[in-house]
Design a protein around this motif. Structure first.
Motif, PDB file in Angstrom:
ATOM      1  N   ILE A   3      29.241  68.715  39.414  1.00  0.00           N
ATOM      2  CA  ILE A   3      29.577  69.530  38.244  1.00  0.00           C
ATOM      3  C   ILE A   3      30.414  70.727  38.705  1.00  0.00           C
ATOM      4  O   ILE A   3      30.454  71.032  39.894  1.00  0.00           O
ATOM      5  CB  ILE A   3      28.323  69.998  37.467  1.00  0.00           C
ATOM      6  N   SER A   4      31.063  71.378  37.766  1.00  0.00           N
ATOM      7  CA  SER A   4      31.883  72.537  38.090  1.00  0.00           C
ATOM      8  C   SER A   4      31.301  73.751  37.368  1.00  0.00           C
ATOM      9  O   SER A   4      31.016  73.697  36.177  1.00  0.00           O
ATOM     10  CB  SER A   4      33.326  72.281  37.649  1.00  0.00           C
ATOM     11  N   GLU A   5      31.134  74.849  38.102  1.00  0.00           N
ATOM     12  CA  GLU A   5      30.490  76.052  37.547  1.00  0.00           C
ATOM     13  C   GLU A   5      31.286  76.657  36.387  1.00  0.00           C
ATOM     14  O   GLU A   5      30.709  77.144  35.433  1.00  0.00           O
ATOM     15  CB  GLU A   5      30.320  77.112  38.643  1.00  0.00           C
ATOM     16  N   ASN A   6      32.598  76.615  36.496  1.00  0.00           N
ATOM     17  CA  ASN A   6      33.419  77.300  35.496  1.00  0.00           C
ATOM     18  C   ASN A   6      34.072  76.337  34.522  1.00  0.00           C
ATOM     19  O   ASN A   6      35.209  76.545  34.114  1.00  0.00           O
ATOM     20  CB  ASN A   6      34.496  78.146  36.191  1.00  0.00           C
ATOM     21  N   CYS A   7      33.329  75.319  34.135  1.00  0.00           N
ATOM     22  CA  CYS A   7      33.907  74.298  33.261  1.00  0.00           C
ATOM     23  C   CYS A   7      33.167  74.271  31.926  1.00  0.00           C
ATOM     24  O   CYS A   7      31.941  74.146  31.877  1.00  0.00           O
ATOM     25  CB  CYS A   7      33.816  72.932  33.948  1.00  0.00           C
ATOM     26  N   LEU A   8      33.924  74.387  30.845  1.00  0.00           N
ATOM     27  CA  LEU A   8      33.349  74.402  29.497  1.00  0.00           C
ATOM     28  C   LEU A   8      32.552  73.130  29.222  1.00  0.00           C
ATOM     29  O   LEU A   8      31.430  73.201  28.702  1.00  0.00           O
ATOM     30  CB  LEU A   8      34.491  74.548  28.483  1.00  0.00           C
ATOM     31  N   PHE A   9      33.109  71.986  29.543  1.00  0.00           N
ATOM     32  CA  PHE A   9      32.407  70.739  29.188  1.00  0.00           C
ATOM     33  C   PHE A   9      31.210  70.499  30.099  1.00  0.00           C
ATOM     34  O   PHE A   9      30.202  69.953  29.634  1.00  0.00           O
ATOM     35  CB  PHE A   9      33.376  69.554  29.172  1.00  0.00           C
ATOM     36  N   CYS A  10      31.263  70.924  31.379  1.00  0.00           N
ATOM     37  CA  CYS A  10      30.049  70.859  32.209  1.00  0.00           C
ATOM     38  C   CYS A  10      28.952  71.729  31.592  1.00  0.00           C
ATOM     39  O   CYS A  10      27.775  71.332  31.586  1.00  0.00           O
ATOM     40  CB  CYS A  10      30.345  71.297  33.639  1.00  0.00           C
ATOM     41  N   ALA A  11      29.314  72.891  31.055  1.00  0.00           N
ATOM     42  CA  ALA A  11      28.330  73.775  30.404  1.00  0.00           C
ATOM     43  C   ALA A  11      27.786  73.140  29.134  1.00  0.00           C
ATOM     44  O   ALA A  11      26.587  73.262  28.824  1.00  0.00           O
ATOM     45  CB  ALA A  11      28.973  75.129  30.113  1.00  0.00           C
ATOM     46  N   GLU A  48      29.812  63.591  35.144  1.00  0.00           N
ATOM     47  CA  GLU A  48      30.328  64.171  36.383  1.00  0.00           C
ATOM     48  C   GLU A  48      31.631  64.897  36.073  1.00  0.00           C
ATOM     49  O   GLU A  48      32.437  64.413  35.265  1.00  0.00           O
ATOM     50  CB  GLU A  48      30.561  63.063  37.414  1.00  0.00           C
ATOM     51  N   HIS A  49      31.845  66.025  36.740  1.00  0.00           N
ATOM     52  CA  HIS A  49      33.098  66.749  36.528  1.00  0.00           C
ATOM     53  C   HIS A  49      34.249  65.996  37.178  1.00  0.00           C
ATOM     54  O   HIS A  49      34.305  65.866  38.407  1.00  0.00           O
ATOM     55  CB  HIS A  49      33.023  68.169  37.096  1.00  0.00           C
ATOM     56  N   ILE A  50      35.163  65.530  36.347  1.00  0.00           N
ATOM     57  CA  ILE A  50      36.429  64.923  36.794  1.00  0.00           C
ATOM     58  C   ILE A  50      37.485  65.700  36.033  1.00  0.00           C
ATOM     59  O   ILE A  50      37.432  65.780  34.800  1.00  0.00           O
ATOM     60  CB  ILE A  50      36.487  63.415  36.431  1.00  0.00           C
ATOM     61  N   HIS A  99      39.940  71.203  31.343  1.00  0.00           N
ATOM     62  CA  HIS A  99      40.178  70.433  32.567  1.00  0.00           C
ATOM     63  C   HIS A  99      38.903  69.743  33.050  1.00  0.00           C
ATOM     64  O   HIS A  99      38.458  69.937  34.192  1.00  0.00           O
ATOM     65  CB  HIS A  99      40.868  71.324  33.601  1.00  0.00           C
ATOM     66  N   HIS A 100      38.341  69.000  32.131  1.00  0.00           N
ATOM     67  CA  HIS A 100      37.246  68.055  32.399  1.00  0.00           C
ATOM     68  C   HIS A 100      37.639  66.826  31.596  1.00  0.00           C
ATOM     69  O   HIS A 100      37.802  66.918  30.362  1.00  0.00           O
ATOM     70  CB  HIS A 100      35.908  68.657  31.942  1.00  0.00           C
ATOM     71  N   LEU A 101      37.818  65.698  32.295  1.00  0.00           N
ATOM     72  CA  LEU A 101      38.296  64.466  31.645  1.00  0.00           C
ATOM     73  C   LEU A 101      37.562  64.224  30.324  1.00  0.00           C
ATOM     74  O   LEU A 101      36.332  64.315  30.262  1.00  0.00           O
ATOM     75  CB  LEU A 101      38.050  63.290  32.598  1.00  0.00           C
TER      76      LEU A 101
END
Ligand code: AMP
Ligand code: ZN
Length: 116
Positions: A3-11, A48-50, A99-101
């Motif tokens: 996952i990515s810490e600064n990603c809207l869709f991961c959040a 998963e963050h892609i 920038h999350h697929l």
């Protein structure tokens, strides 16, 4: 699961930012687009963050396959009997803003015959 810490869709996937979830399994999360461009506008994303289509590779492509297995279930759940469109914007020319697929699922009306 990366996952990515600064990603809207991961959040959103983690439930740190609210969303209207409409489908979830081990690999896929789907929710309503906050700014719908059709009566039904859903985003289907890998857990998963892609970052984009350009980062799909042999290690993570199973997530993409799982999204495409989920899409017909989502379409049936949403009653998109007459069809729908699936779009993924990749990079600046395609106006990718998150920038999350993600795959846009658009339907619920007759869509424009031109795509761009
Ligand atoms: P794209 O331009 O292909 O990167 O698409 C990003 C999409 O994410 C746009 O259609 C936005 O409306 C949507 N979006 C941005 N923030 C949110 C959010 N918090 N919840 C749901 N959809 C969002
Ligand atoms: Zn992410």
């Amino acid at each position: 699961m990366k996952i990515s810490e600064n990603c809207l869709f991961c959040a959103i996937i983690a439930g740190k930012i609210p969303s209207t979830k409409i489908y979830e399994d081990e690999y896929v999360f789907a929710f309503r687009d906050i700014n719908p461009q059709a009566p039904t506008h859903i985003l289907a994303v890998p857990k998963e963050h892609i970052a984009s289509m350009n980062e799909v590779n042999a290690e993570n492509s199973a997530f993409v396959a799982k999204i495409f297995e989920a899409i017909p279930k989502i379409a049936a759940q949403e009653g998109l009997k007459n069809g729908y469109r699936v779009i993924s914007n990749c990079g600046p020319d395609a106006c990718q803003t998150v920038h999350h697929l993600h795959f846009h699922i658009l339907g619920g009306t007759q869509l424009a015959d031109r795509m761009a």
